[in-house]
Design an enzyme around this catalytic site. Structure first.
Site, PDB file in Angstrom:
ATOM      1  N   ASN A 187     109.051 103.518  57.661  1.00 50.71           N
ATOM      2  CA  ASN A 187     108.473 103.351  56.334  1.00 50.71           C
ATOM      3  C   ASN A 187     107.516 104.487  56.077  1.00 50.71           C
ATOM      4  O   ASN A 187     106.990 105.080  57.013  1.00 50.71           O
ATOM      5  CB  ASN A 187     107.656 102.047  56.293  1.00 50.71           C
ATOM      6  CG  ASN A 187     108.470 100.882  55.834  1.00 50.71           C
ATOM      7  OD1 ASN A 187     109.451 101.028  55.127  1.00 50.71           O
ATOM      8  ND2 ASN A 187     108.054  99.701  56.224  1.00 50.71           N
TER       9      ASN A 187
ATOM     10  N   LYS B 275     122.991 109.145  71.793  1.00 53.57           N
ATOM     11  CA  LYS B 275     122.915 109.667  70.422  1.00 53.57           C
ATOM     12  C   LYS B 275     124.255 109.430  69.720  1.00 53.57           C
ATOM     13  O   LYS B 275     125.318 109.756  70.272  1.00 53.57           O
ATOM     14  CB  LYS B 275     122.605 111.164  70.495  1.00 53.57           C
ATOM     15  CG  LYS B 275     122.363 111.784  69.153  1.00 53.57           C
ATOM     16  CD  LYS B 275     121.989 113.243  69.314  1.00 53.57           C
ATOM     17  CE  LYS B 275     122.074 113.933  67.964  1.00 53.57           C
ATOM     18  NZ  LYS B 275     122.034 115.373  68.081  1.00 53.57           N
TER      19      LYS B 275
END
Ligand code: C5P
Length: 400
Positions: free
Chosen positions: A210, A289
């Protein structure tokens, strides 16, 4: 907010790159109502000019120990008597050594021996120099002499290295020096805050987060500590240094944040949820990943709901005074009132994050307090000033 007006502060500037921040310190002290005089050492002159410091302080800068003009006006003994506080910022490793050994070979070091004022230093140097046993020994000696040590902070350094040794930010130094006299309304109370964003990992290098600088939570923490509270911040990843005297518990995800809060909340008098917690997290975290696909142009991520930390505290049977924030882009007060009830808290700090009023990343803020007894808009100001107003209302709740 000026708690103490017309305090006389002598700022000493020694020879480190952080001297470029000293004019800012002078300004921040003056903003807080202090009268400021500056002493510049020979080393300091390599980094900043006397003219700059004269312009920001409004007085000629003192440079020499034996200056016949100065001695007939404000000489070194008068200057030592004049000051309520002396703050050396930046204080180099060499200057700390001088204080530690009582050396008086220039105006600033002599003043420190000649004064009865409170003396503080804000060290700034390369991290290796800071960690050197000689510096640490000198620092202990300086502390033993009753000199206050402000900082240093951690982080990137002008020399390209990373570590401890960055000078504390001028505004924080100014607050420390000028902030005395703050009513200790939270003396001995335990205040727990969440601050910053959360980081919800998707794989080892990516995640969902955020927008939050953490500045509001950290300003509140500093203000609570200045009001005498014992403060802990459970902090998501931010690039802020721990406020002086505040314990920081670093966390990443909402779940980590909840665990850290729940572990401490039963011993807390006040809980303030400032963190911008991610509402959802990826359902699966890849151990490796995630590779780009050659065939598909889109990818989907399944998200699951995160726990609501504030509501979890709100539902405890014996909960502390509990305060949340509502950062909204629309219907600010209606949403804040709704949260006050749904999360079962004592106060919501309503914070517009739309358009020009946005508090994101900013040093200023404008908020309205929403409580069961009504709405109260606070005076806008920098985040520290706003924090003081919020905490003063919280202190009312704690003592009621
Ligand atoms: O529901 P909303 O996210 O708008 O509520 C904001 C308030 O709730 C803030 O105080 C925030 O720190 C807190 N909160 C929380 N845990 C969540 C979501 C929000 O503590 N998962």
């Amino acid at each position: 907010m000026n708690f103490r007006k017309n305090k006389r502060v002598l700022v000493g500037v020694t020879g480190g790159i952080a001297a470029y921040k000293s004019p800012e310190l002078v300004r921040r002290l003056r903003d807080r109502g202090c009268e400021v005089r500056v002493v510049l050492t020979e080393g300091g002159k390599n980094f900043i000019t006397a003219l700059t410091l004269q312009a920001v302080s409004g007085y000629p800068v003192h440079e020499h120990l034996l200056d016949s003009d100065a001695e007939s006006g404000m000489g070194h003994i008068e200057l030592a008597r004049w000051a309520d506080d002396i703050v050396v910022a930046p204080a180099t490793a060499n200057f700390l050594a001088k204080i530690a050994h009582g050396t008086a070979d220039d105006l600033l070091s002599t003043l420190i021996l000649a004064t009865t004022a409170r003396v503080a230093v804000a060290p700034a140097m390369n991290q290796q120099m800071w960690s050197h046993p000689a510096t640490q020994k000198n620092l202990q000696a300086v502390r033993d002499l009753g000199v206050e040590i402000i900082g240093p902070g951690q982080g990137d350094q002008a020399c390209g290295e990373v570590g401890p040794g960055r000078m504390t930010e001028p505004d924080d130094i100014a607050q420390r020096i000028a902030g005395d006299g703050i009513p200790q309304r939270l003396s001995g109370r335990k205040v727990l805050l969440t601050a910053g964003p959360t980081w919800e990992a998707l794989d080892p290098v990516r995640g969902i987060t955020n927008h939050s600088s953490g500045k509001m939570g950290y300003a509140l923490a500093q203000a609570a500590a200045d009001m005498g509270a014992i403060v802990t911040i459970v902090s998501g990843p931010v690039s802020l240094s721990a406020p002086e005297g505040v314990d920081v518990v670093p966390v990443q995800s909402a779940q980590n944040m909840l665990d850290a809060v729940m572990k401490r909340v039963t011993e807390t008098d006040v809980f303030i949820a400032v963190a911008a917690v991610a509402d959802y997290r990826p359902a699966d975290v890849s151990e490796q990943k995630i590779k780009k696909s050659d065939s598909a142009d889109t990818m989907s991520i399944t998200m699951v709901k995160n726990p609501d930390i504030l509501a979890s505290v709100g539902e405890q049977s014996e909960r502390p005074v509990t305060v949340g924030f509502a950062a909204e882009t629309e219907n600010l007060l209606q949403n804040a009132r709704k949260k006050l009830k749904s999360k079962n808290v004592d106060m919501i700090v309503a914070n517009s994050v739309s358009g020009e009023e946005s508090a994101f990343g900013s040093d200023r803020n404008r908020v309205t307090l929403v409580t069961p007894s009504g709405d109260e808009p606070l005076q806008d100001g920098d985040k520290y000033e706003v924090s003081m107003q919020i905490l003063s209302r919280i202190a009312d709740l704690v003592s009621s």
